[in-house]
Design a protein around this motif. Sequence first.
Motif, mmCIF file in Angstrom:
data_model
loop_
_atom_site.group_PDB
_atom_site.id
_atom_site.type_symbol
_atom_site.label_atom_id
_atom_site.label_comp_id
_atom_site.label_asym_id
_atom_site.label_seq_id
_atom_site.Cartn_x
_atom_site.Cartn_y
_atom_site.Cartn_z
ATOM 1 N N VAL A 256 56.019 56.471 -21.439
ATOM 2 C CA VAL A 256 56.817 57.635 -21.825
ATOM 3 C C VAL A 256 58.033 57.205 -22.635
ATOM 4 N N TRP A 257 58.636 56.091 -22.222
ATOM 5 C CA TRP A 257 59.830 55.587 -22.904
ATOM 6 C C TRP A 257 59.955 54.109 -22.582
ATOM 7 N N SER A 258 60.560 53.382 -23.511
ATOM 8 C CA SER A 258 60.886 51.980 -23.258
ATOM 9 C C SER A 258 62.229 51.662 -23.902
ATOM 10 N N GLY A 259 62.945 50.763 -23.287
ATOM 11 C CA GLY A 259 64.237 50.335 -23.806
ATOM 12 C C GLY A 259 64.558 48.956 -23.268
ATOM 13 N N SER A 260 65.834 48.573 -23.358
ATOM 14 C CA SER A 260 66.221 47.239 -22.920
ATOM 15 C C SER A 260 67.687 47.224 -22.555
ATOM 16 N N ILE A 261 68.010 46.361 -21.566
ATOM 17 C CA ILE A 261 69.411 46.086 -21.261
ATOM 18 C C ILE A 261 69.675 44.637 -21.662
ATOM 19 N N GLY A 262 70.907 44.199 -21.518
ATOM 20 C CA GLY A 262 71.266 42.884 -22.050
ATOM 21 C C GLY A 262 70.940 41.711 -21.172
ATOM 22 N N SER A 263 70.322 41.933 -20.013
ATOM 23 C CA SER A 263 70.029 40.813 -19.118
ATOM 24 C C SER A 263 68.822 41.176 -18.260
ATOM 25 N N ALA A 264 68.406 40.220 -17.418
ATOM 26 C CA ALA A 264 67.248 40.437 -16.550
ATOM 27 C C ALA A 264 67.496 41.632 -15.637
ATOM 28 N N VAL A 265 66.503 42.500 -15.511
ATOM 29 C CA VAL A 265 66.628 43.685 -14.666
ATOM 30 C C VAL A 265 66.521 43.263 -13.206
ATOM 31 N N THR A 266 67.514 43.686 -12.405
ATOM 32 C CA THR A 266 67.501 43.393 -10.970
ATOM 33 C C THR A 266 67.193 44.629 -10.141
ATOM 34 N N GLU A 267 67.556 45.821 -10.602
ATOM 35 C CA GLU A 267 67.380 47.052 -9.834
ATOM 36 C C GLU A 267 67.031 48.207 -10.769
ATOM 37 N N VAL A 268 66.092 49.055 -10.344
ATOM 38 C CA VAL A 268 65.875 50.361 -10.985
ATOM 39 C C VAL A 268 65.799 51.396 -9.874
ATOM 40 N N LYS A 269 66.420 52.550 -10.083
ATOM 41 C CA LYS A 269 66.442 53.559 -9.033
ATOM 42 C C LYS A 269 66.519 54.955 -9.652
ATOM 43 N N TRP A 270 65.514 55.790 -9.315
ATOM 44 C CA TRP A 270 65.505 57.188 -9.742
ATOM 45 C C TRP A 270 66.424 58.015 -8.850
ATOM 46 N N ALA A 271 67.116 58.994 -9.453
ATOM 47 C CA ALA A 271 67.797 60.005 -8.657
ATOM 48 C C ALA A 271 66.740 60.829 -7.933
ATOM 49 N N PRO A 272 66.993 61.272 -6.703
ATOM 50 C CA PRO A 272 65.984 62.021 -5.953
ATOM 51 C C PRO A 272 65.467 63.269 -6.667
ATOM 52 N N ASP A 273 66.282 63.900 -7.524
ATOM 53 C CA ASP A 273 65.794 65.075 -8.250
ATOM 54 C C ASP A 273 65.089 64.708 -9.552
ATOM 55 N N GLY A 274 65.004 63.414 -9.864
ATOM 56 C CA GLY A 274 64.287 62.961 -11.049
ATOM 57 C C GLY A 274 65.018 63.169 -12.356
ATOM 58 N N SER A 275 66.286 63.583 -12.316
ATOM 59 C CA SER A 275 67.004 63.884 -13.554
ATOM 60 C C SER A 275 67.521 62.638 -14.252
ATOM 61 N N LEU A 276 67.807 61.577 -13.488
ATOM 62 C CA LEU A 276 68.408 60.378 -14.070
ATOM 63 C C LEU A 276 67.768 59.129 -13.477
ATOM 64 N N LEU A 277 67.747 58.076 -14.279
ATOM 65 C CA LEU A 277 67.277 56.758 -13.861
ATOM 66 C C LEU A 277 68.407 55.761 -14.069
ATOM 67 N N ALA A 278 68.728 55.015 -13.010
ATOM 68 C CA ALA A 278 69.757 53.974 -13.091
ATOM 69 C C ALA A 278 69.083 52.605 -13.128
ATOM 70 N N VAL A 279 69.610 51.708 -13.990
ATOM 71 C CA VAL A 279 69.059 50.368 -14.156
ATOM 72 C C VAL A 279 70.208 49.373 -14.082
ATOM 73 N N GLY A 280 70.052 48.323 -13.261
ATOM 74 C CA GLY A 280 71.063 47.291 -13.151
ATOM 75 C C GLY A 280 70.530 45.946 -13.592
ATOM 76 N N GLY A 281 71.451 45.066 -14.097
ATOM 77 C CA GLY A 281 71.043 43.775 -14.624
ATOM 78 C C GLY A 281 71.771 42.608 -13.992
ATOM 79 N N LEU A 282 71.222 41.427 -14.215
ATOM 80 C CA LEU A 282 71.751 40.214 -13.609
ATOM 81 C C LEU A 282 73.144 39.873 -14.121
ATOM 82 N N GLU A 283 73.436 40.280 -15.358
ATOM 83 C CA GLU A 283 74.748 39.968 -15.937
ATOM 84 C C GLU A 283 75.691 41.160 -15.903
ATOM 85 N N GLY A 284 75.437 42.110 -14.998
ATOM 86 C CA GLY A 284 76.354 43.227 -14.817
ATOM 87 C C GLY A 284 76.062 44.434 -15.675
ATOM 88 N N ASP A 285 74.911 44.465 -16.369
ATOM 89 C CA ASP A 285 74.578 45.629 -17.185
ATOM 90 C C ASP A 285 74.206 46.805 -16.293
#
Length: 697
Positions: A256-285
């Motif tokens: 559906v979609w693809s993108g990138s952050i500036g470092s290795a992905v450590t966490e991905v978490k959907w909001a329970p209502d599905g409206s937003l997706l949060a992504v965290g990285g090893l270097e603080g992204d």
Amino acid sequence: MRKAAAALTALLLVAPAQLSAGPVTLEESWGKSVWGSVEALAWSPEGERLAAGTGTGSLFAFSRSGSGLWARGLGSTVSSVAWVDSLVVASTSSGLVRAYSRSGELVWSVQLPAPVSELAAGPDIVAAAAGSEVVILNSTGEVVRRVELNGTVSHVAWVGNWSVASMGGDVLLIGDNVSRLAELGSTVTCLSVSGSGLVAAGSAGGMVAVVRGEDALLLRLSSDAIGDLDWGPTDLLAVGSEDGAVRILTPSGEEVWSGSIGSAVTEVKWAPDGSLLAVGGLEGDLLVVTPTGSEVLSAKLGEAVGSLAWSRDSSALAVGTWGVRVLVKVSPTISISEVEVSRYGSNVTAGLSVSPTLPEPVRVRVSLMEGGEELASSEVTLSGSGGSLVIPLDPPLQPGHHVLTLRAAVGGEEVASQVVEAEVLPPPPESASITVVGSGPEGLRVRVELSPPPDPRWPLSADLVVREAGSVLLEDRWNVSSGVAEKTIRLGLDPGVHELVVELAYDGRALASASASVWVYSAELEVNSYAGPGKVTLTGVVRLDPPPDPDLPVGAQLQVSELGDILATVPINVTGGAEPFNVELDLERGTHRLTVTLLVGGSPAASKELAVEVPGSRAGALLGTLLAALAGVGLTAFALRRRASKVEELKVRALEVILDRGGRVTPDELASALGISEGSARKVLEALKGEGALEEV
């Protein structure tokens, strides 16, 4: 999912830096420094408390507004935190599992024999991945089940009443027995289960397995390890890898979609209502996007993101680094959820929720898109916490697989989006009928008529059900691709009278039904033979059980054959329990091995084999000798070579015919004279020539 955080090298005592929030949606509410990296976060069910576990073995509780409520020391790294009703349960790398009340009082403590890598909370129960075991504890801390596996368990989750665990490169379902759901070929790094029961797992080799029921789809998404993955409420799968790539996929693997952050992905978490997706990285992204990839927030936090957690109402995002930050929605945001595509593609229903509540009504336009093209749209006025709308589709969606995007706009500006995957079924017929057109020992022959007829491109996948006295005898899938179709149903019924009901159903709805009385008979055949010169009479009795109704005789056939050639077929109507018969045959002199077969409904019901010796005529033999003597010089004389078998007897009879006809005969003449097929006559002549049975004098 848990990730390993960097080793603690310093104690942070300064306040976290303020985030540079994106447009209107999220803003930092508060931040707190803690002792050590934050390894696990969990919001209480009502969203008023946040529990945080650290790499230095501390468990903290904060209020929604950021006040510190209590802190407890557990002695080693807190590996996982979960809420079980009103209790917060924490596990450690030393195998300790403890439950605390909302006020921080110790309720129970269990020491397991191996480090706990992850907890999974269920209703009044929690599962722990502890060494080579999956340990199930109830809300009082009692161990209610232990499942020993053949390797180290890295992750655990719940799917219904059963648990799912990863061990090495395997994903296992733990129910009454342990079964393998998928094999990824390298160590499983993350595991997630959707609300609808879909299972996803990522591996160190860049593979992702999506398990639906007993089917596993394997996807190679990266040459690097999969850092984390998470299912959203609409069954969209977010996947992040160590090369920094982030993807949103449907359950069938479509991107559906693809993108990138500036470092290795450590966490991905959907909001329970599905409206937003949060992504965290090893270097603080830190990246927050909508389901279609629109950026809401992008920030550099300076320290590895070790954990993410959304509140149940999706209004607050907790971020764990070397401290705890909470981001909140500062203005009403609309999210699209509870999307339902009608079975036959005639409309789409969507729920629109607002958080926090709207101060005044707002007009929202929702567009339905596929492949970048708008299919339809609808408008609704929202107030308070939201509402719902229906988007009619004319013409309906074509049957098959669809990936649809819904976009909500206010005043021409997009405010929310959502992606759904749907399977659209062919529409049911306006009228349908089913008729039993034949029955017999083999089963039933049924015919269906559908109006309007199905489109051949999308056959109607109907269910054919046969019942007797309320019990289901057969369930079969029938792909009907035309307006009129027939099918034979094999039932294997026992002898007797069967009152059957045949039903045609589609998509769980009955279309038509028909009743049929089916008589299945066991048959017996008694045969006697009487032979005279050139004649054989066969007599006997046919018995059927159950006895046929005298008013409804069973039409059968007696078939007499020899060496595969049918000599006679005689119709016989069986009107009671026993029916006598009489068959007369014209046969040549010699031994005949006959097969008498009873056919009921065109199928063999019984058979008998018998050998009959037909005596020859002395006058015929003398005439043959005379013709041979009168043949004279220049005529061909023949020597007879007799053998005991039936085939040899047939050759002898053929030689007699040739002798009677002066040494010249064609295959069709021989076939007519012997009462066999022309093909068999050719074989007899070829055999005689090959054996040298015809010798010219």
